[in-house]
Design a protein around this motif. Sequence first.
Motif, PDB file in Angstrom:
ATOM      1  N   LEU A   1       0.707  -1.151   0.227  1.00  0.00           N
ATOM      2  CA  LEU A   1       0.438  -0.140  -0.125  1.00  0.00           C
ATOM      3  C   LEU A   1       0.988   1.315   0.044  1.00  0.00           C
ATOM      4  CD1 LEU A   1      -2.228   1.139  -0.016  1.00  0.00           C
ATOM      5  CD2 LEU A   1      -2.671   1.329   2.598  1.00  0.00           C
ATOM      6  N   THR A   2       2.215   1.080   1.130  1.00  0.00           N
ATOM      7  CA  THR A   2       2.894   2.107   0.762  1.00  0.00           C
ATOM      8  C   THR A   2       3.155   3.381  -0.386  1.00  0.00           C
ATOM      9  OG1 THR A   2       3.304   1.849   2.919  1.00  0.00           O
ATOM     10  CG2 THR A   2       5.079   3.465   1.893  1.00  0.00           C
TER      11      THR A   2
ATOM     12  N   GLU B   1       0.778   4.311  -2.684  1.00  0.00           N
ATOM     13  CA  GLU B   1       0.829   5.639  -2.505  1.00  0.00           C
ATOM     14  C   GLU B   1       1.489   6.421  -3.034  1.00  0.00           C
ATOM     15  OE1 GLU B   1       0.708   5.416   1.814  1.00  0.00           O
ATOM     16  OE2 GLU B   1      -1.768   5.203   1.914  1.00  0.00           O
ATOM     17  N   ARG B   2       2.676   5.697  -2.884  1.00  0.00           N
ATOM     18  CA  ARG B   2       4.403   6.870  -3.761  1.00  0.00           C
ATOM     19  C   ARG B   2       3.421   6.715  -4.898  1.00  0.00           C
ATOM     20  NH1 ARG B   2       8.621   3.241  -0.529  1.00  0.00           N
ATOM     21  NH2 ARG B   2       8.644   4.456   1.557  1.00  0.00           N
TER      22      ARG B   2
ATOM     23  N   ASP C   1       1.036   9.765  -6.185  1.00  0.00           N
ATOM     24  CA  ASP C   1       1.326  11.119  -5.795  1.00  0.00           C
ATOM     25  C   ASP C   1       2.802  11.286  -6.627  1.00  0.00           C
ATOM     26  OD1 ASP C   1       0.026  10.943  -3.423  1.00  0.00           O
ATOM     27  OD2 ASP C   1       2.485  10.752  -2.107  1.00  0.00           O
TER      28      ASP C   1
END
Length: 109
Positions: free
Chosen positions: A61-62, A65-66, A69
Amino acid sequence: MAGAGRTDLVGRLADLSEEALQRLADMPGADRAVGAMNALRDRIDDLQKRVRGLEALEQRLTALERKVDKLSKSGAAHPEPRRSTKATTTKSSGGSTAESTAESTAEPS
């Protein structure tokens, strides 16, 4: 001589612990307690496996998300509308097809 005293102490502790375990096993309800402890151990093992799976999902998930972004920042510099290649269809509102065809071919007044 310290080695002989140490083994004697360890031997005495082993004997005492064996006696204590034997007394616990002879107590009424001890088998139920042991069964409950084993069941608890199994449930904790399952919980640990699930938590490890959640940690992997958090890492994914991280990373996602990066990427989002990064794409949103680069997309803001070049705003281009996306064109859909999907064909769109419309549903009739319950009327017959002859009525909707007549309405679409009628001249505006």
